[in-house]
Design a protein around this motif. Structure first.
Motif, PDB file in Angstrom:
ATOM      1  N   GLU A 200       1.173  -1.228   0.223  1.00  0.00           N
ATOM      2  CA  GLU A 200       0.073   0.271  -0.083  1.00  0.00           C
ATOM      3  C   GLU A 200       0.498   1.401   0.228  1.00  0.00           C
ATOM      4  OE1 GLU A 200      -2.647  -0.421   3.388  1.00  0.00           O
ATOM      5  OE2 GLU A 200      -3.373  -2.180   2.296  1.00  0.00           O
ATOM      6  N   HIS A 201       0.559   2.179  -0.520  1.00  0.00           N
ATOM      7  CA  HIS A 201       1.031   3.442  -0.743  1.00  0.00           C
ATOM      8  C   HIS A 201       0.055   4.825  -1.585  1.00  0.00           C
ATOM      9  CE1 HIS A 201       1.573   1.679  -5.067  1.00  0.00           C
ATOM     10  NE2 HIS A 201       1.966   3.005  -5.434  1.00  0.00           N
ATOM     11  N   ILE A 202       0.819   5.647  -1.293  1.00  0.00           N
ATOM     12  CA  ILE A 202       0.087   7.197  -1.772  1.00  0.00           C
ATOM     13  C   ILE A 202       0.665   7.427  -2.441  1.00  0.00           C
ATOM     14  CG2 ILE A 202      -1.135   9.111  -0.491  1.00  0.00           C
ATOM     15  CD1 ILE A 202      -0.194   8.107   1.979  1.00  0.00           C
ATOM     16  N   ASN A 203       1.272   7.617  -3.097  1.00  0.00           N
ATOM     17  CA  ASN A 203       1.911   8.474  -3.995  1.00  0.00           C
ATOM     18  C   ASN A 203       3.595   7.923  -3.935  1.00  0.00           C
ATOM     19  OD1 ASN A 203       3.981   9.344  -1.586  1.00  0.00           O
ATOM     20  ND2 ASN A 203       2.824  11.328  -1.329  1.00  0.00           N
ATOM     21  N   PRO A 204       4.869   7.863  -5.438  1.00  0.00           N
ATOM     22  CA  PRO A 204       5.714   7.789  -5.522  1.00  0.00           C
ATOM     23  C   PRO A 204       6.772   8.101  -4.060  1.00  0.00           C
ATOM     24  CG  PRO A 204       5.482   9.597  -7.301  1.00  0.00           C
ATOM     25  CD  PRO A 204       4.200   9.163  -6.144  1.00  0.00           C
ATOM     26  N   PHE A 205       6.849   9.015  -3.519  1.00  0.00           N
ATOM     27  CA  PHE A 205       7.759   8.539  -2.471  1.00  0.00           C
ATOM     28  C   PHE A 205       7.355   7.226  -0.885  1.00  0.00           C
ATOM     29  CE2 PHE A 205       7.665  10.233   2.874  1.00  0.00           C
ATOM     30  CZ  PHE A 205       9.189  10.280   2.807  1.00  0.00           C
ATOM     31  N   THR A 206       6.022   7.332  -0.587  1.00  0.00           N
ATOM     32  CA  THR A 206       5.528   6.423   0.429  1.00  0.00           C
ATOM     33  C   THR A 206       5.872   5.094  -0.637  1.00  0.00           C
ATOM     34  OG1 THR A 206       3.089   6.918  -0.580  1.00  0.00           O
ATOM     35  CG2 THR A 206       3.773   8.123   1.641  1.00  0.00           C
ATOM     36  N   LEU A 207       5.553   4.848  -2.167  1.00  0.00           N
ATOM     37  CA  LEU A 207       6.402   3.784  -2.349  1.00  0.00           C
ATOM     38  C   LEU A 207       7.601   3.508  -2.089  1.00  0.00           C
ATOM     39  CD1 LEU A 207       5.284   0.866  -4.184  1.00  0.00           C
ATOM     40  CD2 LEU A 207       6.451   3.026  -6.282  1.00  0.00           C
TER      41      LEU A 207
ATOM     42  N   ASP B 104       3.411  11.867   4.659  1.00  0.00           N
ATOM     43  CA  ASP B 104       3.263  11.546   2.247  1.00  0.00           C
ATOM     44  C   ASP B 104       4.322  12.187   2.198  1.00  0.00           C
ATOM     45  OD1 ASP B 104       2.156  13.258   3.290  1.00  0.00           O
ATOM     46  OD2 ASP B 104       0.299  12.473   2.218  1.00  0.00           O
ATOM     47  N   THR B 105       5.017  12.552   2.676  1.00  0.00           N
ATOM     48  CA  THR B 105       6.056  13.341   1.860  1.00  0.00           C
ATOM     49  C   THR B 105       7.744  13.471   2.402  1.00  0.00           C
ATOM     50  OG1 THR B 105       5.944  15.519   2.667  1.00  0.00           O
ATOM     51  CG2 THR B 105       4.745  15.203   1.075  1.00  0.00           C
ATOM     52  N   PRO B 106       8.875  13.342   1.903  1.00  0.00           N
ATOM     53  CA  PRO B 106      10.226  13.575   2.738  1.00  0.00           C
ATOM     54  C   PRO B 106      10.285  15.255   3.750  1.00  0.00           C
ATOM     55  CG  PRO B 106      10.220  13.447   0.065  1.00  0.00           C
ATOM     56  CD  PRO B 106       8.440  13.826   0.297  1.00  0.00           C
ATOM     57  N   GLN B 107       9.894  15.790   3.191  1.00  0.00           N
ATOM     58  CA  GLN B 107       9.298  16.907   4.749  1.00  0.00           C
ATOM     59  C   GLN B 107       9.284  16.218   5.439  1.00  0.00           C
ATOM     60  OE1 GLN B 107      11.708  20.061   4.311  1.00  0.00           O
ATOM     61  NE2 GLN B 107      11.877  19.087   6.294  1.00  0.00           N
TER      62      GLN B 107
ATOM     63  N   SER C  46      14.539  10.040   3.143  1.00  0.00           N
ATOM     64  CA  SER C  46      14.505  11.507   2.806  1.00  0.00           C
ATOM     65  C   SER C  46      14.638  12.516   2.702  1.00  0.00           C
ATOM     66  CB  SER C  46      13.019  11.973   4.370  1.00  0.00           C
ATOM     67  OG  SER C  46      12.217  11.076   4.444  1.00  0.00           O
ATOM     68  N   ALA C  47      16.460  12.950   3.193  1.00  0.00           N
ATOM     69  CA  ALA C  47      17.257  14.292   3.311  1.00  0.00           C
ATOM     70  C   ALA C  47      17.241  13.926   2.332  1.00  0.00           C
ATOM     71  CB  ALA C  47      18.009  13.762   4.089  1.00  0.00           C
ATOM     72  N   LYS C  48      18.101  13.212   1.749  1.00  0.00           N
ATOM     73  CA  LYS C  48      18.933  13.043  -0.165  1.00  0.00           C
ATOM     74  C   LYS C  48      18.020  13.409  -0.591  1.00  0.00           C
ATOM     75  CE  LYS C  48      21.985  11.089  -2.343  1.00  0.00           C
ATOM     76  NZ  LYS C  48      23.178  12.084  -2.659  1.00  0.00           N
ATOM     77  N   LEU C  49      16.472  13.108  -0.695  1.00  0.00           N
ATOM     78  CA  LEU C  49      15.434  13.543  -1.565  1.00  0.00           C
ATOM     79  C   LEU C  49      15.124  15.094  -1.556  1.00  0.00           C
ATOM     80  CD1 LEU C  49      12.409  10.850  -1.431  1.00  0.00           C
ATOM     81  CD2 LEU C  49      13.657  11.217  -3.832  1.00  0.00           C
ATOM     82  N   LEU C  50      15.517  15.213  -0.814  1.00  0.00           N
ATOM     83  CA  LEU C  50      15.212  17.376  -0.117  1.00  0.00           C
ATOM     84  C   LEU C  50      16.445  18.086  -0.980  1.00  0.00           C
ATOM     85  CD1 LEU C  50      13.430  17.170   3.086  1.00  0.00           C
ATOM     86  CD2 LEU C  50      12.708  17.614   0.783  1.00  0.00           C
ATOM     87  N   GLN C  51      17.746  17.487  -0.749  1.00  0.00           N
ATOM     88  CA  GLN C  51      19.258  17.987  -0.544  1.00  0.00           C
ATOM     89  C   GLN C  51      19.375  17.490  -2.062  1.00  0.00           C
ATOM     90  OE1 GLN C  51      22.343  16.421   1.484  1.00  0.00           O
ATOM     91  NE2 GLN C  51      23.734  17.220  -0.318  1.00  0.00           N
ATOM     92  N   ASP C  52      18.866  16.635  -3.098  1.00  0.00           N
ATOM     93  CA  ASP C  52      19.287  16.181  -4.409  1.00  0.00           C
ATOM     94  C   ASP C  52      18.263  16.234  -5.304  1.00  0.00           C
ATOM     95  OD1 ASP C  52      21.738  15.610  -3.169  1.00  0.00           O
ATOM     96  OD2 ASP C  52      21.868  14.024  -3.382  1.00  0.00           O
ATOM     97  N   PHE C  53      17.266  16.407  -5.111  1.00  0.00           N
ATOM     98  CA  PHE C  53      15.977  15.947  -6.069  1.00  0.00           C
ATOM     99  C   PHE C  53      15.073  16.668  -5.655  1.00  0.00           C
ATOM    100  CE2 PHE C  53      18.584  12.205  -5.629  1.00  0.00           C
ATOM    101  CZ  PHE C  53      19.218  11.781  -6.801  1.00  0.00           C
ATOM    102  N   ASP C  54      15.025  17.988  -4.990  1.00  0.00           N
ATOM    103  CA  ASP C  54      14.298  18.990  -4.556  1.00  0.00           C
ATOM    104  C   ASP C  54      12.998  18.247  -4.241  1.00  0.00           C
ATOM    105  OD1 ASP C  54      15.478  20.782  -5.404  1.00  0.00           O
ATOM    106  OD2 ASP C  54      14.759  20.556  -7.741  1.00  0.00           O
ATOM    107  N   GLY C  55      13.253  17.259  -3.566  1.00  0.00           N
ATOM    108  CA  GLY C  55      12.191  16.360  -2.725  1.00  0.00           C
ATOM    109  C   GLY C  55      10.960  15.259  -4.058  1.00  0.00           C
ATOM    110  N   GLU C  56      11.146  15.034  -4.619  1.00  0.00           N
ATOM    111  CA  GLU C  56      10.538  14.174  -5.530  1.00  0.00           C
ATOM    112  C   GLU C  56      11.207  13.107  -6.210  1.00  0.00           C
ATOM    113  OE1 GLU C  56       7.816  15.327  -7.573  1.00  0.00           O
ATOM    114  OE2 GLU C  56       7.726  16.987  -6.659  1.00  0.00           O
ATOM    115  N   VAL C  57      10.967  12.292  -6.239  1.00  0.00           N
ATOM    116  CA  VAL C  57      11.277  10.956  -6.420  1.00  0.00           C
ATOM    117  C   VAL C  57      11.883  10.788  -7.649  1.00  0.00           C
ATOM    118  CG1 VAL C  57      11.185   7.851  -6.538  1.00  0.00           C
ATOM    119  CG2 VAL C  57      10.106   9.690  -4.246  1.00  0.00           C
ATOM    120  N   PRO C  58      13.128  10.542  -7.409  1.00  0.00           N
ATOM    121  CA  PRO C  58      13.626  10.389  -9.600  1.00  0.00           C
ATOM    122  C   PRO C  58      13.399   9.117 -10.180  1.00  0.00           C
ATOM    123  CG  PRO C  58      15.406   8.898  -7.512  1.00  0.00           C
ATOM    124  CD  PRO C  58      14.940  10.399  -7.208  1.00  0.00           C
TER     125      PRO C  58
END
Length: 263
Positions: free
Chosen positions: A62-69, A96-99, A130-142
């Motif tokens: 179960e997941h809500i978005n790419p991040f939770t997946l 449900d978000t990196p932040q 979560s920190a890596k996503l915020l730092q390197d990918f603007d919070g978006e899952v690559p």
């Protein structure tokens, strides 16, 4: 089945042509292409039946978005999907978000997932990714395997699952079920998950590749089980060449003709 078959042993290539291919491979230093014990027509029929059995297979995490997946798949290592789902329902409701996950903090994340194996190390990885996503990918899952695999706790299998389920890419994540089936039935045997993945990608017809990951996982989870395969319920029992078959349906000694596929 009332069909006229051509001999499975028939080989259109002559001995001399086979020797030429072998010599060519030696000269170039290339490994010969993998050949499954099943013919192309048989493999096509195997996946055609899987497609009829489960036209729209779905992952069970179960997941809500790419991040939770990403988080759910990372948490599923050495754990069951059922167990992960029980833990993440409350976790994802809170973050449900990196932040939001960073704001939650490692200790509180541990409290949510403490029923999952290796939860302490996994909580650290959830915070770090979560920190890596915020730092390197603007919070978006690559949306690339390379980008995903830079995230803490994310390996090739997790990356492939995310690429398939979140972004609709035709990837094949080899988990324990797929690794077992590929070796057990001889479809694409290999010593490592990467080797099995490479060989499955070679033999699975392109038109079936997108759903192949889920078909094989669900087949392994509910039919071709680890301790004892339930061959009496198997949709490919008459095609299967596994020595572990538990029913008296013999493996074929013939190759299915192209006309079975309606070509």
């Amino acid at each position: 089945m009332g069909l006229e078959y051509r001999s499975f042993m028939a080989n259109p290539r002559s001995k001399s042509s086979t020797q030429t291919v072998k010599k060519s491979n030696v000269a170039t230093g290339r490994k010969p292409a993998f050949r499954s014990i099943y013919s192309k027509a048989e493999i096509d029929e195997i996946f055609r039946r899987f497609s009829l059995q489960r036209p729209e297979p779905k992952g069970e995490l179960e997941h809500i978005n790419p991040f939770t997946l990403v988080v759910a798949v990372a948490l599923s290592a050495q754990a069951t999907d059922v167990g992960v789902n029980k833990a993440t329902r409350a976790l994802f409701a809170a973050a449900d978000t990196p932040q939001k996950m960073l704001d939650l903090g490692e200790e509180r994340i541990r409290d949510f997932i403490k029923t999952i194996g290796l939860y302490r190390n996994k909580a650290k990885n959830v915070v770090a990714l979560s920190a890596k996503l915020l730092q390197d990918f603007d919070g978006e899952v690559p949306q690339t395997r390379e980008g995903l695999m830079t995230l803490p706790g994310v390996g090739r299998k997790t990356a492939n699952v995310v690429l398939s389920m979140a972004f609709g890419q035709s990837t094949l994540a080899v988990d324990t079920h797929i690794f077992r089936i590929a070796n057990r039935i001889g479809l694409a045997p290999g010593k490592t998950p990467d080797e099995v993945e490479q060989r499955l990608m070679q033999v699975i017809p392109d038109r079936y590749l997108y759903h192949a990951h889920h078909w094989l996982i669900l087949h392994g989870r509910y039919c071709c089980k680890a301790r004892k395969p339930e061959c009496e319920h198997c949709v490919i029992a008459d095609l299967c060449r596994s020595p572990e078959k538990t029913c008296d349906i013999p493996a074929p000694l013939v190759e299915l003709p192209a006309k079975i596929l309606g070509e």
